[in-house]
Design an enzyme around this catalytic site. Structure first.
Site, short mmCIF file in Angstrom:
data_model
loop_
_atom_site.label_atom_id
_atom_site.label_comp_id
_atom_site.label_asym_id
_atom_site.label_seq_id
_atom_site.Cartn_x
_atom_site.Cartn_y
_atom_site.Cartn_z
CE LYS A 256 -25.44 -8.67 42.56
NZ LYS A 256 -26.52 -8.90 41.55
CG ASP A 261 -24.03 -12.21 37.88
OD1 ASP A 261 -23.89 -13.46 37.91
OD2 ASP A 261 -25.14 -11.64 37.92
CE LYS A 268 -25.77 -12.09 34.64
NZ LYS A 268 -27.21 -11.85 34.62
CG ASP A 279 -23.88 -7.96 39.49
OD1 ASP A 279 -24.79 -7.13 39.66
OD2 ASP A 279 -24.05 -9.19 39.58
CG ASP A 338 -27.85 -14.77 36.22
OD1 ASP A 338 -26.96 -14.13 36.82
OD2 ASP A 338 -28.32 -14.42 35.12
CD GLU A 340 -25.52 -12.80 41.13
OE1 GLU A 340 -26.37 -13.35 40.41
OE2 GLU A 340 -25.21 -11.60 41.00
NE ARG A 342 -32.85 -12.88 43.69
CZ ARG A 342 -33.86 -12.84 42.82
NH1 ARG A 342 -34.98 -13.48 43.07
NH2 ARG A 342 -33.75 -12.14 41.70
N1 BES Z 1 -26.62 -8.77 38.21
C1 BES Z 1 -27.82 -9.26 37.66
C2 BES Z 1 -28.87 -8.18 37.43
C3 BES Z 1 -28.56 -7.21 36.33
C4 BES Z 1 -29.02 -7.43 35.05
C5 BES Z 1 -27.87 -6.04 36.58
C6 BES Z 1 -28.78 -6.51 34.06
C7 BES Z 1 -27.62 -5.12 35.58
C8 BES Z 1 -28.08 -5.36 34.32
C9 BES Z 1 -28.45 -10.28 38.63
O1 BES Z 1 -27.55 -11.04 39.37
C10 BES Z 1 -29.20 -11.25 37.79
O2 BES Z 1 -28.59 -11.94 37.03
N2 BES Z 1 -30.52 -11.24 37.93
C11 BES Z 1 -31.35 -12.10 37.18
C12 BES Z 1 -32.41 -12.65 38.10
C13 BES Z 1 -33.20 -13.76 37.50
C14 BES Z 1 -32.35 -14.99 37.30
C15 BES Z 1 -34.36 -14.06 38.41
C16 BES Z 1 -31.98 -11.26 36.08
O3 BES Z 1 -32.29 -10.10 36.29
O4 BES Z 1 -32.11 -11.78 34.97
ZN ZN Z 2 -25.75 -10.19 39.73
MN MN Z 3 -26.90 -12.75 38.36
#
Ligand code: BES
Ligand code: ZN
Ligand code: MN
Length: 487
Positions: A256, A261, A268, A279, A338, A340, A342
Site C-alpha cells: 500500500k 491519507d 480524519k 501510510d 477513509d 482507501e 483496500r
Molecule cells: N491508513 C489508515 C489506517 C491507519 C490508522 C494506519 C492508524 C495507521 C494508524 C486507513 O486508511 C484508515 O483510515 N482506516 C480506517 C478504516 C475505517 C474507515 C473502516 C480506520 O482504521 O479507521
Molecule cells: Zn490509509
Molecule cells: Mn484511510
C-alpha cells in the site's frame, strides 16, 4: 560499514587488536568470558557493585590490564538468543557512542550462529541511522568503519552467511525507513516511482511505472477513485527480480502506497494526522525487500507491485455512496473514503493475476483496528492458506519481526453487503482489521494469498516518531525460505 568474521585469537580475547570490544554476556550464563584479564576486570567490577549479570546492564571499561583493546564494553543479554543479543548490542553500542572507534570487535559469550550475526548487522545499522533529508542540522552518529564478529573457528562459516544476509536486510530496512520518514511533499507517488527506477538501475531489476492513463486503460476504477481528489499524480509501480527460470511462478509482494491519507471526504481528525505520511509503509517495505533480495540474488522470481497516490478531499474527490468498478469487474460502494487502502490494493491484487503467482502477500498500514487488536509489537497476518501462513510465521520468527495470525471466517464478510454494489468498502466497526482483510480476499481467488496489516508496526509515534523498516526482515526471510526450498 564493513562487517567481518574474525577467528578468536590463539591468545584469547585479550590478544585482540581493535579500537573497541563489546562483550555480550547472557544473563543465564556465568559472568565470565573465559579470558583471564577480562574475567578479573569483571570480577572486580562486580565486587565493587558496578556490574551485575542482569539483562540490560552495561559497563564501560577503559584500559583493562592485560587486554590489548583499549575500550571494552560489557552488555548483558536476557539469554543466548539472537533477539536478546540484538537488544544487548544496542545497549553496548550506546556506551561507545561518540568515542573514536574505527574498528569495533564484538564477542558473544556462548554459541553465535548465523542468526546472531544477522542480529549484529541490524543492531549496528539501527544505531547508526539518523534522518537528515529535511533536517540537515541533525547530529550525526559516528559509527565504526569496520565491525568484526569474533567467533571460534567452527562457527565462522555460519557467521559469515549471517553477516551477508544481515547486511542486505539491514540495507533494505534502512531504505524502507528512509522512504517512510520523508514527508509527503517529498515522498510523492512520482518520487516513489523514481526511487523504484533508481533501485532497478542499481540492482538490475526490471521496473515499470504506470501513470493514470495506463491505469485507466487497465480498468482500475477503484484505485483511480482514491486519487481523484489529489493534484499529485498517481503511480502504479511494478518491479521484477528474476533469479530463477522464466517459467518459475513468482512470489508477488503488493504494498500500500498512500503517500498521505487525509481520509478524503470522510476527513480524519487533525490530531496526529501528520502520521498519515507513514501510510506508504507497506510500499516502503516492498522497496526495501526488493533491494535486500536483489543484493542476495536467491534462486527465486519476485515481483513487487506498488499502487501509490494521495487520499485528499476536493471538489473532484470521491464521495461516500459513490460506486466504482474495480479492475476485477466487481462494483464497490464507497461508504467511507477513509477506507482507501483496500481500494487501491484490490486493483493491484487483480493486476497480480497476470504473473500466475506461486503466492501473493500484500503489506498495508490498513486499519486502526489492527493497532487496537495487536498493538505495536505483532503485525496482523491474514491468510486462508495454512501452508503460506505457516511459512510467513516461520519467517517472522527467524527474522525477529513478529506477526500474529488472525481469523478470516466468512461470518466476518456479512457486513460488507451493499444495496447498490457487489460489495461495500466498510463493514461495522467491530473486527475492523478482519473485515478489511475479507474485502481484500474477494480479489484473491486466483492464487494463494496472505495479507499483513502493519498499521501498528511500520512506524512509531511520540518521541521516537519514525519508520521502523518493518516488515522487510520478515518478507526477506520468507522469500529466501522459498528459494531454499526449491534448491
Ligand atoms: N491508513 C489508515 C489506517 C491507519 C490508522 C494506519 C492508524 C495507521 C494508524 C486507513 O486508511 C484508515 O483510515 N482506516 C480506517 C478504516 C475505517 C474507515 C473502516 C480506520 O482504521 O479507521
Ligand atoms: Zn490509509
Ligand atoms: Mn484511510
Amino acid at each position: 560499514m564493513n562487517f567481518h568474521v574474525l577467528a578468536t585469537p590463539a591468545e584469547g580475547l585479550a590478544g585482540l587488536v581493535a579500537d573497541a570490544l563489546i562483550v555480550v554476556l547472557p544473563a543465564d550464563g556465568k559472568p565470565q568470558t573465559g579470558d583471564k584479564p577480562l574475567d578479573a576486570a569483571i570480577a572486580a567490577a562486580t565486587k565493587g557493585g558496578d556490574f551485575e549479570l542482569k539483562a540490560g546492564r552495561t559497563l564501560y571499561l577503559h584500559g583493562v590490564p592485560g587486554v590489548k583493546v583499549a575500550r571494552v564494553a560489557l552488555a548483558v543479554s536476557r539469554d543466548g538468543s539472537a533477539k536478546a543479543f540484538r537488544a544487548a548490542m544496542a545497549a553496548g553500542l550506546a556506551t561507545l557512542k561518540n568515542r573514536a572507534v574505527k574498528h569495533l570487535a564484538v564477542r558473544l559469550v556462548g554459541a553465535a550462529d548465523a542468526a546472531h550475526a544477522e542480529a549484529l548487522t541490524l543492531a549496528v545499522d539501527q544505531a547508526g541511522y539518523v534522518y537528515t533529508h529535511t533536517k540537515p542540522s541533525a547530529e550525526p552518529v559516528t559509527m565504526p568503519a569496520k565491525v568484526s564478529l569474533v567467533v571460534d573457528k567452527d562457527a565462522m562459516t555460519a557467521a559469515k552467511l549471517g553477516l551477508t544476509q544481515g547486511q542486505a536486510v539491514a540495507a533494505g530496512v534502512a531504505m524502507a525507513r528512509e522512504c517512510a520518514n520523508r514527508p509527503a511533499n517529498h515522498c510523492t507517488p512520482t518520487w516513489l516511482g523514481e526511487e523504484a527506477k533508481r533501485l532497478g538501475k542499481e540492482f538490475g531489476l526490471q521496473v515499470q511505472v504506470l501513470d493514470r492513463k495506463a491505469c485507466e486503460k487497465l480498468g482500475m476504477g477503484s484505485f483511480l477513485s482514491v486519487s481523484r481528489g489529489s493534484e499529485e499524480p498517481l503511480r502504479f509501480i511494478v518491479m521484477q527480480y528474476h533469479g530463477a527460470a522464466k517459467k518459475d511462478a513468482p512470489i508477488v509482494l503488493v504494498g500500500k502506497g498512500i503517500t498521505f491519507d487525509t481520509g478524503g471526504i470522510s476527513l480524519k481528525p487533525a490530531a496526529d494526522m501528520d502520521e498519515m505520511k507513514f501510510d506508504m509503509g507497506g510500499a516502503a517495505s516492498v522497496l526495501g525487500t526488493m533491494r535486500a533480495v536483489a543484493e542476495l540474488k536467491p534462486k527465486v522470481n519476485l515481483v513487487g507491485i506498488i499502487p501509490t497516490c494521495e487520499n485528499m478531499p476536493s471538489g473532484l474527490a470521491t464521495k461516500p455512496g459513490d460506486v466504482v468498478t474495480s479492475m476485477s469487474g466487481q462494483t464497490i460502494e464507497i461508504l467511507n473514503t477513509d477506507a482507501e487502502g483496500r481500494l487501491i490494493l484490490c486493483d493491484a491484487l487483480t493486476y497480480a493475476e497476470r504473473f500466475k503467482p506461486a503466492a501473493v502477500v500484500d503489506i498495508a498500514t490498513l486499519t486502526g483496528a489492527c493497532v487496537v487488536a495487536l498493538g505495536h509489537h505483532h503485525a496482523g497476518l491474514f491468510s486462508p492458506d495454512d501452508s503460506l501462513a505457516g511459512d510467513l510465521l516461520a519467517a517472522s520468527r527467524s527474522a525477529d519481526d513478529p506477526c500474529w495470525r488472525m481469523p478470516l471466517d466468512d461470518e466476518y464478510d456479512e457486513g460488507l453487503k451493499s444495496n447498490f454494489a457487489d460489495v461495500a468498502n466498510v463493514g461495522s466497526r467491530a473486527g475492523g482489521a478482519i473485515t478489511a482483510a475479507k474485502f481484500l480476499q474477494r480479489f484473491t481467488k486466483a492464487y494463494p494469498w496472505a495479507h499483513l496489516d502493519v498499521a501498528g508496526v511500520a512506524n512509531r509515534s511520540g518521541a521516537a516518531k519514525g519508520g521502523t523498516g518493518r516488515p522487510v526482515g520478515l518478507l526477506t526471510h520468507f522469500v529466501l525460505s522459498r528459494a531454499a526450498r526449491k534448491a
